[in-house]
Design a protein around this motif. Structure first.
Motif, PDB file in Angstrom:
ATOM      1  N   CYS A  11       0.846  -1.191   0.000  1.00  0.00           N
ATOM      2  CA  CYS A  11       0.000   0.000   0.000  1.00  0.00           C
ATOM      3  C   CYS A  11       0.882   1.241   0.000  1.00  0.00           C
ATOM      4  O   CYS A  11       2.022   1.207   0.469  1.00  0.00           O
ATOM      5  N   CYS A  15      -3.858   3.133   6.277  1.00  0.00           N
ATOM      6  CA  CYS A  15      -5.119   3.723   6.729  1.00  0.00           C
ATOM      7  C   CYS A  15      -5.287   3.458   8.226  1.00  0.00           C
ATOM      8  O   CYS A  15      -4.904   2.391   8.726  1.00  0.00           O
ATOM      9  N   TYR A  17      -7.656   2.628  10.143  1.00  0.00           N
ATOM     10  CA  TYR A  17      -8.547   1.567  10.630  1.00  0.00           C
ATOM     11  C   TYR A  17      -8.132   0.169  10.170  1.00  0.00           C
ATOM     12  O   TYR A  17      -8.701  -0.825  10.598  1.00  0.00           O
ATOM     13  N   CYS A  18      -7.158   0.073   9.272  1.00  0.00           N
ATOM     14  CA  CYS A  18      -6.901  -1.182   8.555  1.00  0.00           C
ATOM     15  C   CYS A  18      -6.002  -2.135   9.342  1.00  0.00           C
ATOM     16  O   CYS A  18      -4.963  -1.746   9.869  1.00  0.00           O
ATOM     17  N   GLN A 119     -14.408   4.436   0.092  1.00  0.00           N
ATOM     18  CA  GLN A 119     -14.619   4.628   1.529  1.00  0.00           C
ATOM     19  C   GLN A 119     -15.499   5.834   1.858  1.00  0.00           C
ATOM     20  O   GLN A 119     -16.334   5.765   2.748  1.00  0.00           O
ATOM     21  N   ARG A 131      -6.459   8.231   3.962  1.00  0.00           N
ATOM     22  CA  ARG A 131      -6.501   7.629   2.641  1.00  0.00           C
ATOM     23  C   ARG A 131      -5.526   8.343   1.696  1.00  0.00           C
ATOM     24  O   ARG A 131      -5.189   9.513   1.883  1.00  0.00           O
ATOM     25  N   THR A 195      -4.254  -1.282  15.421  1.00  0.00           N
ATOM     26  CA  THR A 195      -4.333  -0.266  14.379  1.00  0.00           C
ATOM     27  C   THR A 195      -4.137   1.121  14.975  1.00  0.00           C
ATOM     28  O   THR A 195      -4.220   1.322  16.190  1.00  0.00           O
TER      29      THR A 195
END
Length: 374
Positions: A11, A15, A17-18, A119, A131, A195
């Motif tokens: 990535c 992010c 929350y990921c 999202q 993001r 996270t």
């Protein structure tokens, strides 16, 4: 029929929350692709020659890769596996990757379905989530994809976040419907251990997740998409007729699949296995012609509980005939008896041979399923 999942563990950004496995270090992406190709050869007998109906590139962010790498992986999959003539081939993508040029290249490589991590269409939400794309790119990428000829498009949306008001959530759903997107995957913001979101809440930098807000957003979502003609075919998934995800639907039906790449899971009907969630260790093992995985043999109780959990999340519900055929008449009777309290409560219905969640029951799907476990 069976499926293949290919995990691309890279990535651009993390992010908040990921909790999926990925790395923001991409200098070894070419070597990773070579290892994925090698793992295909090592695992080519895992599905015992079954026809491959779907191939899914997940991550991470598969759209980071050059289209030529996606094409190499698809060419090798067709060579080693019994892939049907017209499979569903999905690529997870971030909006900032989907230029017209790259979309044309992905389409030429064989991608015929996109799952785009939008999202939110709100700039404030996207900044809070950390993001890599902005609100303008969220809209532009969808229009680009449609112009490129890839019509089978899904987007992810997240609700229940601290920056998302009820009105802003309605605007997100309205925008998705207005854009003519045939498939929506919508998830409540969830705090996963380890996270950044978990850390922020622990340090009281942001308040805990508001469960009541998430429930309101879920209710708003169900009303709006139903009015727009979408079918609520799984708790988090909504599709216009003919656009159900064939790959994910196979998961929910218990169809075997092979997972390739670090952290990828595989299921052959009797056991489940998962590769090591470490890029360096994965590649080191593959170079030695070994797949670094752990395996779990599934007991009848585990398989029945999984059937209950997965099937109750779908519109079809849990088929008691399947329970009877696979696990015996006594288990079917026990399940029906255990579900009676929820039928009386109005959270489930017993329709023919199926136990299904009602609209009210969908708010408590996981809890109801866990309560019905054997």
């Amino acid at each position: 029929m069976a499926g293949i999942y290919i995990h691309i563990p890279f990535c651009k950004k993390a992010c908040h929350y990921c909790n999926f496995h990925f790395s923001t270090t991409r200098h070894n992406a070419g070597e990773m692709v070579n290892c994925l190709l090698a793992e295909m050869t090592i695992q080519q007998t895992y599905l015992a020659g079954q026809s491959i109906e779907t191939i899914y590139f997940g991550g991470g962010t598969p759209s980071i890769l050059p289209a030529v790498d996606i094409q190499r992986l698809l060419t090798e999959a067709r060579r080693l596996f019994n892939v049907i003539p017209v499979p569903e081939i999905t690529l997870e993508a971030n909006p900032d990757d989907l230029t017209m040029e790259k979309l044309a290249e992905f389409s030429a490589a064989g991608i015929n379905r996109l799952s785009i991590g939008v999202q939110s269409f709100s700039e404030e939400d996207l900044r809070w989530m950390n993001r890599a794309h902005n609100a303008d790119q969220a809209v532009a990428c969808i229009m680009n994809a449609q112009q490129s000829g890839i019509r089978n498009i899904s987007i992810d949306l997240i609700y229940g976040g601290p920056t998302l008001t009820d009105e802003a959530w309605k605007e997100n759903v309205e925008r998705a419907i207005a854009l003519g997107i045939p498939h929506l995957s919508c998830y409540a913001l969830t705090v996963e251990p380890g996270t950044a979101l978990d850390h922020f809440i622990e340090k009281k930098k942001i308040p805990p997740i508001d469960a009541d807000k998430a429930a309101r957003h879920f209710a708003i979502l169900m009303d709006m998409v139903q009015a727009a003609g979408y079918e609520h075919y799984e708790i988090s998934n909504f599709a216009l007729p003919g656009y159900h995800s064939r790959h994910n639907s196979s998961y929910w039906k218990g169809t075997p699949y092979l997972g390739l790449g670090p952290s990828a899971h595989s299921f052959n009907g009797k056991s489940r296995q998962w590769n090591v969630a470490n890029n360096a260790l994965y590649m080191q093992s593959i170079r030695q012609a070994q797949v670094p995985f752990e395996v779990e043999l599934l007991t009848p109780e585990m398989m029945l509980n999984e059937l209950i959990m997965i099937s109750l999340r779908t519109a079809a519900g849990c088929d008691l005939r399947v329970v009877n055929e696979r696990f015996g008449e006594e288990k079917s009777r026990q399940l029906l008896a255990a579900g009676e309290q929820y039928v009386q409560q109005g959270w489930m219905i017993h329709e023919g041979s199926h136990l299904k969640l009602t609209r009210e029951g969908k708010f408590f799907a996981d809890g109801i399923a866990a309560d019905l476990f054997v």
